[in-house]
Design a protein around this motif. Structure first.
Motif, PDB file in Angstrom:
ATOM      1  N   ALA A 331       0.823  -1.213   0.000  1.00 14.46           N
ATOM      2  CA  ALA A 331       0.000   0.000   0.000  1.00 14.46           C
ATOM      3  C   ALA A 331       0.852   1.255   0.000  1.00 14.46           C
ATOM      4  N   ARG A 332       2.154   1.111   0.132  1.00 12.99           N
ATOM      5  CA  ARG A 332       3.046   2.268   0.195  1.00 12.99           C
ATOM      6  C   ARG A 332       3.452   2.708  -1.209  1.00 12.99           C
ATOM      7  N   ALA A 333       3.241   3.999  -1.500  1.00  9.46           N
ATOM      8  CA  ALA A 333       3.556   4.534  -2.817  1.00  9.46           C
ATOM      9  C   ALA A 333       5.027   4.364  -3.152  1.00  9.46           C
ATOM     10  N   SER A 334       5.893   4.475  -2.149  1.00 16.78           N
ATOM     11  CA  SER A 334       7.332   4.394  -2.398  1.00 16.78           C
ATOM     12  C   SER A 334       7.767   3.017  -2.872  1.00 16.78           C
ATOM     13  N   LEU A 335       6.935   1.994  -2.660  1.00 18.03           N
ATOM     14  CA  LEU A 335       7.291   0.634  -3.052  1.00 18.03           C
ATOM     15  C   LEU A 335       6.655   0.203  -4.371  1.00 18.03           C
ATOM     16  N   LEU A 336       5.737   1.027  -4.890  1.00 21.94           N
ATOM     17  CA  LEU A 336       5.033   0.660  -6.119  1.00 21.94           C
ATOM     18  C   LEU A 336       5.814   1.130  -7.335  1.00 21.94           C
ATOM     19  N   ASN A 337       6.964   0.537  -7.530  1.00 19.12           N
ATOM     20  CA  ASN A 337       7.789   0.843  -8.692  1.00 19.12           C
ATOM     21  C   ASN A 337       8.497  -0.432  -9.121  1.00 19.12           C
ATOM     22  N   SER A 338       8.900  -0.477 -10.366  1.00 14.24           N
ATOM     23  CA  SER A 338       9.453  -1.714 -10.930  1.00 14.24           C
ATOM     24  C   SER A 338      10.757  -2.125 -10.259  1.00 14.24           C
ATOM     25  N   THR A 339      11.556  -1.147  -9.824  1.00 14.23           N
ATOM     26  CA  THR A 339      12.831  -1.478  -9.196  1.00 14.23           C
ATOM     27  C   THR A 339      12.631  -2.220  -7.885  1.00 14.23           C
ATOM     28  N   THR A 340      11.772  -1.666  -7.027  1.00 10.50           N
ATOM     29  CA  THR A 340      11.523  -2.298  -5.731  1.00 10.50           C
ATOM     30  C   THR A 340      10.833  -3.635  -5.888  1.00 10.50           C
ATOM     31  N   LEU A 341       9.800  -3.683  -6.726  1.00  9.65           N
ATOM     32  CA  LEU A 341       9.038  -4.915  -6.881  1.00  9.65           C
ATOM     33  C   LEU A 341       9.860  -6.003  -7.566  1.00  9.65           C
ATOM     34  N   ALA A 342      10.786  -5.612  -8.426  1.00  9.55           N
ATOM     35  CA  ALA A 342      11.650  -6.612  -9.053  1.00  9.55           C
ATOM     36  C   ALA A 342      12.585  -7.245  -8.028  1.00  9.55           C
ATOM     37  N   ALA A 343      13.049  -6.439  -7.080  1.00  6.16           N
ATOM     38  CA  ALA A 343      13.954  -6.957  -6.056  1.00  6.16           C
ATOM     39  C   ALA A 343      13.249  -7.914  -5.111  1.00  6.16           C
ATOM     40  N   THR A 344      11.977  -7.650  -4.832  1.00  2.00           N
ATOM     41  CA  THR A 344      11.230  -8.491  -3.895  1.00  2.00           C
ATOM     42  C   THR A 344      10.470  -9.615  -4.583  1.00  2.00           C
ATOM     43  N   ASN A 345      10.359  -9.552  -5.911  1.00  2.00           N
ATOM     44  CA  ASN A 345       9.660 -10.588  -6.671  1.00  2.00           C
ATOM     45  C   ASN A 345      10.567 -11.096  -7.786  1.00  2.00           C
ATOM     46  N   PRO A 346      11.631 -11.788  -7.437  1.00  2.79           N
ATOM     47  CA  PRO A 346      12.627 -12.192  -8.447  1.00  2.79           C
ATOM     48  C   PRO A 346      12.082 -13.149  -9.497  1.00  2.79           C
ATOM     49  N   LEU A 347      10.960 -13.810  -9.225  1.00  6.65           N
ATOM     50  CA  LEU A 347      10.388 -14.719 -10.211  1.00  6.65           C
ATOM     51  C   LEU A 347       9.745 -13.976 -11.377  1.00  6.65           C
ATOM     52  N   LEU A 348       9.366 -12.718 -11.149  1.00 12.47           N
ATOM     53  CA  LEU A 348       8.620 -11.968 -12.163  1.00 12.47           C
ATOM     54  C   LEU A 348       9.562 -11.132 -13.021  1.00 12.47           C
TER      55      LEU A 348
END
Length: 411
Positions: A331-348
């Motif tokens: 829900a945090r705006a600072s985490l809704l970006n491809s860089t952050t989500l790629a680091a936490t979701n390495p399968l995607l």
């Protein structure tokens, strides 16, 4: 939801050093999910050595019923995951402790980073009553091996040709179904959790009730068309399994499943197949997205409510929100970006994160919910039972559903 409708008074504790055992219910028994939650609880214990947090998984199908039974019996957990469909009941009941002031006073929490879009469902009179730890888009996990073996077009091929529609998705699923394997599974539906069909019927612009929640729209033309397409996929085209068939896509013998992206943790590490993750197909009403949302709240009547709120503030602070993001879109705006989500979701892949996760969250409509949802859910489910036979009269069944549920909506 009998059992949570009586307003409950705040009864927090003071910071004593007596042993405090917090209990939190979830509907996931996934080992990776629980390992992450236990890691967060261990971090909290470093600054609160007298506090232990135990996570109690309950079956998804009976989760809310079991939870409300515990509440009615005077044995509520300290914290609990809460479905979006029952958010209104929990938020309006007085059962949950307020969170906004405590979160705001927590050093480094940064409430401004938590988006208003994500918190809207969980807020009343400007006060947050449950934290939306997951805003998870529905999408399709795909087994390309099964699809290619049936000689059908993969979703990636259809997307590349600008032909990713429900008609073509059902056609691919039908080809697989007629080959002897399973085409398309709507996960967690099981002909009972009907609200999950919103991930399909929203493509027709259909809704179960009006925006104000007072008028049944199950019998409207858009819903009739959507349900007719679903019925045809099940009973005529063999694109979807019928009632009584409990099939798990992640076992590797199914073409596609509609589910939330947090299910990526179920992808097999051994005997892996060629998988993909794609957005929901375009429906007659155009492109669309659907999200499921889950909140976590603290029960105000708990003897350790103040400690539970403190743990929830720790669990959802910026650092731990980033940990949660590996499974649950934040829900945090600072985490809704491809860089952050790629680091936490390495399968995607970067494309999957951008087109499925980020766009899905930005544009998605939340699954249906309503006050007194437990009773409404059961009434609609019972009415839809008549739809799940080969020769069902779809318009007549949906009209009957409205006849049954309309008095509840108007209350």
């Amino acid at each position: 939801m009998a059992g949570i409708l009586v307003p409950l008074a705040w009864s927090g504790t003071t910071w004593a050093q007596d042993a405090i055992n917090l209990r939190m219910t979830t509907w996931s028994a996934n080992e990776a999910h629980l390992a992450m939650l236990n890691e967060i609880a261990a971090g909290f214990k470093e600054s609160h050595p007298n506090v232990t947090v135990t996570f109690e998984p309950l079956p998804f199908e009976s989760y809310t019923t079991t939870l409300t039974t515990q509440i009615a019996g005077g044995n509520p957990p300290d914290l609990a995951w809460i479905l979006e469909s029952t958010a209104a009941d929990f938020v309006n009941s007085g059962a949950l402790a307020p969170l906004t002031d405590a979160f705001t006073k927590t050093e480094g929490y940064d409430m401004a980073d938590v988006t208003q879009t994500a918190t809207a469902l969980w807020t009343k009179d400007g006060q947050l009553y449950a934290y939306p730890f997951s805003t998870s888009p529905f999408a399709l996990f795909v087994n390309n091996d099964v699809i290619k073996a049936a000689g059908a077009k993969t979703p990636a091929e259809l997307i590349a040709a600008n032909e990713w529609t429900w008609d073509n998705a059902f056609a691919t699923a039908s080809a697989v179904g007629k080959s002897g394997k399973t085409g398309l599974v709507l996960r967690d539906f099981k002909y009972q959790v009907w609200q999950n069909m919103a991930s399909i019927w929203n493509g027709w612009g259909a809704t179960p009730w009006s925006a104000d929640g007072k008028t049944c729209t199950f019998a409207d033309p858009a819903m009739v068309d959507a349900m007719t397409a679903i019925h045809k996929a099940i009973f005529t085209d063999k694109a979807m399994p019928g009632p009584g068939e409990d099939i798990d896509f992640f076992a590797g013998n199914t073409a596609m499943t509609v589910t939330q992206i947090s299910r990526a943790s179920l992808l097999p590490k051994e005997n892996a197949f060629d998988w993909d993750l794609v957005p929901l197909p375009k429906g007659p009403a155009g492109d669309y997205s659907v999200v499921g949302q889950a909140g976590v709240g603290v029960f105000a009547a708990g003897k350790n409510a103040e400690t539970a709120v403190a743990f929830l503030a720790y669990m959802t602070n910026p650092a731990n929100s980033q940990k949660l993001a590996q499974f649950f879109p934040p829900a945090r705006a600072s985490l809704l970006n491809s860089t952050t989500l790629a680091a936490t979701n390495p399968l995607l892949s970067a494309d999957q994160i951008e087109n499925v996760v980020i766009k899905g969250i930005a544009n998605g409509k939340v699954l249906p919910g309503h006050t007194n949802f437990a009773q409404i859910q059961q009434t609609v489910r019972a009415g839809l039972d008549a739809l799940w036979v080969p020769d069902a009269d779809v318009p007549a069944v949906l009209k009957s559903v409205c006849d049954s549920v309309s008095p509840m909506l108007a209350m």
